[in-house]
Design a protein around this motif. Sequence first.
Motif, PDB file in Angstrom:
ATOM      1  N   THR A  85       0.565  -1.335  -0.043  1.00 13.10           N
ATOM      2  CA  THR A  85      -0.091  -0.035  -0.131  1.00 13.10           C
ATOM      3  C   THR A  85       0.687   1.206  -0.010  1.00 13.10           C
ATOM      4  N   TYR A  86       1.914   1.284   0.660  1.00 11.81           N
ATOM      5  CA  TYR A  86       2.672   2.483   0.979  1.00 11.81           C
ATOM      6  C   TYR A  86       4.163   2.545   0.352  1.00 11.81           C
ATOM      7  N   GLY A  87       4.698   1.297  -0.240  1.00  8.06           N
ATOM      8  CA  GLY A  87       5.840   1.086  -0.878  1.00  8.06           C
ATOM      9  C   GLY A  87       7.047   0.965   0.100  1.00  8.06           C
ATOM     10  N   TYR A  88       6.652   0.453   1.264  1.00  6.25           N
ATOM     11  CA  TYR A  88       7.830   0.454   2.352  1.00  6.25           C
ATOM     12  C   TYR A  88       8.474  -0.872   2.194  1.00  6.25           C
ATOM     13  N   THR A  89       9.593  -0.940   2.745  1.00 10.57           N
ATOM     14  CA  THR A  89      10.349  -2.078   2.952  1.00 10.57           C
ATOM     15  C   THR A  89      10.337  -2.203   4.431  1.00 10.57           C
ATOM     16  N   VAL A  90      10.051  -3.401   4.669  1.00  9.30           N
ATOM     17  CA  VAL A  90       9.615  -3.869   6.273  1.00  9.30           C
ATOM     18  C   VAL A  90       9.966  -5.274   6.137  1.00  9.30           C
ATOM     19  N   TYR A  91      10.648  -5.329   7.417  1.00  4.97           N
ATOM     20  CA  TYR A  91      11.113  -6.679   7.806  1.00  4.97           C
ATOM     21  C   TYR A  91      10.130  -7.139   8.770  1.00  4.97           C
ATOM     22  N   ASN A  92       9.642  -8.332   8.374  1.00  2.00           N
ATOM     23  CA  ASN A  92       8.695  -9.199   9.186  1.00  2.00           C
ATOM     24  C   ASN A  92       9.362  -9.963  10.309  1.00  2.00           C
ATOM     25  N   LEU A  93       9.434  -9.605  11.401  1.00  2.00           N
ATOM     26  CA  LEU A  93      10.272 -10.621  12.397  1.00  2.00           C
ATOM     27  C   LEU A  93       9.477 -11.830  12.936  1.00  2.00           C
ATOM     28  N   GLN A  94       9.871 -12.856  12.094  1.00  2.00           N
ATOM     29  CA  GLN A  94       9.281 -14.038  12.282  1.00  2.00           C
ATOM     30  C   GLN A  94       9.221 -14.682  13.566  1.00  2.00           C
ATOM     31  N   GLY A  95       8.411 -15.100  14.302  1.00  2.00           N
ATOM     32  CA  GLY A  95       8.493 -15.779  15.640  1.00  2.00           C
ATOM     33  C   GLY A  95       8.297 -14.709  16.642  1.00  2.00           C
ATOM     34  N   GLY A  96       8.464 -13.494  16.470  1.00  2.00           N
ATOM     35  CA  GLY A  96       7.971 -12.390  17.160  1.00  2.00           C
ATOM     36  C   GLY A  96       8.852 -12.367  18.394  1.00  2.00           C
ATOM     37  N   ILE A  97       8.404 -11.718  19.588  1.00  2.00           N
ATOM     38  CA  ILE A  97       8.974 -11.571  21.027  1.00  2.00           C
ATOM     39  C   ILE A  97       9.312 -12.832  21.319  1.00  2.00           C
ATOM     40  N   MET A  98       8.698 -13.872  21.031  1.00  2.00           N
ATOM     41  CA  MET A  98       9.040 -15.283  21.540  1.00  2.00           C
ATOM     42  C   MET A  98      10.278 -15.934  21.055  1.00  2.00           C
ATOM     43  N   THR A  99      10.520 -15.512  19.715  1.00  2.00           N
ATOM     44  CA  THR A  99      11.906 -15.834  19.097  1.00  2.00           C
ATOM     45  C   THR A  99      12.919 -14.941  19.842  1.00  2.00           C
ATOM     46  N   ALA A 100      12.704 -13.627  19.858  1.00  2.00           N
ATOM     47  CA  ALA A 100      13.717 -12.773  20.535  1.00  2.00           C
ATOM     48  C   ALA A 100      14.092 -13.023  21.903  1.00  2.00           C
ATOM     49  N   TYR A 101      13.364 -13.653  22.786  1.00  2.00           N
ATOM     50  CA  TYR A 101      13.848 -14.449  24.035  1.00  2.00           C
ATOM     51  C   TYR A 101      14.725 -15.471  23.629  1.00  2.00           C
ATOM     52  N   ARG A 102      14.318 -16.404  22.847  1.00  2.00           N
ATOM     53  CA  ARG A 102      15.040 -17.589  22.456  1.00  2.00           C
ATOM     54  C   ARG A 102      16.568 -17.033  22.108  1.00  2.00           C
ATOM     55  N   ALA A 103      16.789 -16.091  21.285  1.00  2.00           N
ATOM     56  CA  ALA A 103      17.712 -15.809  20.575  1.00  2.00           C
ATOM     57  C   ALA A 103      18.628 -14.908  21.588  1.00  2.00           C
ATOM     58  N   GLY A 104      18.038 -14.533  22.733  1.00  2.00           N
ATOM     59  CA  GLY A 104      18.923 -14.047  23.820  1.00  2.00           C
ATOM     60  C   GLY A 104      18.933 -12.347  23.605  1.00  2.00           C
ATOM     61  N   LEU A 105      17.931 -11.681  22.723  1.00  2.00           N
ATOM     62  CA  LEU A 105      17.984 -10.342  22.626  1.00  2.00           C
ATOM     63  C   LEU A 105      17.689  -9.457  23.764  1.00  2.00           C
ATOM     64  N   PRO A 106      18.280  -8.518  24.006  1.00  2.00           N
ATOM     65  CA  PRO A 106      17.989  -7.581  25.155  1.00  2.00           C
ATOM     66  C   PRO A 106      16.467  -7.340  25.413  1.00  2.00           C
ATOM     67  N   ILE A 107      15.902  -7.649  26.543  1.00  2.00           N
ATOM     68  CA  ILE A 107      14.380  -7.323  26.637  1.00  2.00           C
ATOM     69  C   ILE A 107      14.452  -6.237  27.723  1.00  2.00           C
ATOM     70  N   VAL A 108      13.682  -5.346  27.628  1.00  2.00           N
ATOM     71  CA  VAL A 108      13.465  -4.292  28.567  1.00  2.00           C
ATOM     72  C   VAL A 108      12.130  -4.099  29.123  1.00  2.00           C
ATOM     73  N   PRO A 109      11.847  -3.737  30.375  1.00  2.00           N
ATOM     74  CA  PRO A 109      10.393  -3.701  30.863  1.00  2.00           C
ATOM     75  C   PRO A 109       9.941  -2.435  30.101  1.00  2.00           C
ATOM     76  N   TYR A 110       8.440  -2.553  29.794  1.00  2.00           N
ATOM     77  CA  TYR A 110       7.658  -1.563  29.152  1.00  2.00           C
ATOM     78  C   TYR A 110       7.219  -0.572  30.267  1.00  2.00           C
ATOM     79  N   GLN A 111       7.542   0.843  30.076  1.00  2.00           N
ATOM     80  CA  GLN A 111       7.258   1.715  30.905  1.00  2.00           C
ATOM     81  C   GLN A 111       6.075   2.551  30.942  1.00  2.00           C
TER      82      GLN A 111
END
Length: 130
Positions: A104-130
């Motif tokens: 619709t808008y012509g953007y280049t978008v990364y779709n992060l497969q597996g979402g936040i669950m994969t981010a946890y398993r990959a050991g990415l830094p996770i911070v609390p939501y303020q």
Amino acid sequence: MKKLILFWLIVAGLLHAEVINAPASKTLLAKQIPIVDIRTPGEWKETGLVKGSIPIMFFDEKGGYNVDRFMLQLKAKVDTTKPFALICRTGSRTSMLAPFLAQTYGYTVYNLQGGIMTAYRAGLPIVPYQ
């Protein structure tokens, strides 16, 4: 003539549109691509956010959405002329939204497969939501 030029500008923009399906990873974080977390505030509070990500809710708790509101917030917080990433809980919602934004808008978008669950398993830094 003006209509023809406008048409070609729109077509040229859409030719650059792309969805890149990739898991959340340290390699992706190193590219410093903005990550937009489209989950709900309740989900952000429950699991936290990938450090540096930008929380902008797309679907509400009942599955409703407001494209205009989302687009206003997105454009205010992200340079949409450059690639950016979308993340949700498991990648289901982003797999619908990423192609919509690209087509619709012509953007280049990364779709992060597996979402936040994969981010946890990959050991990415996770911070609390303020």
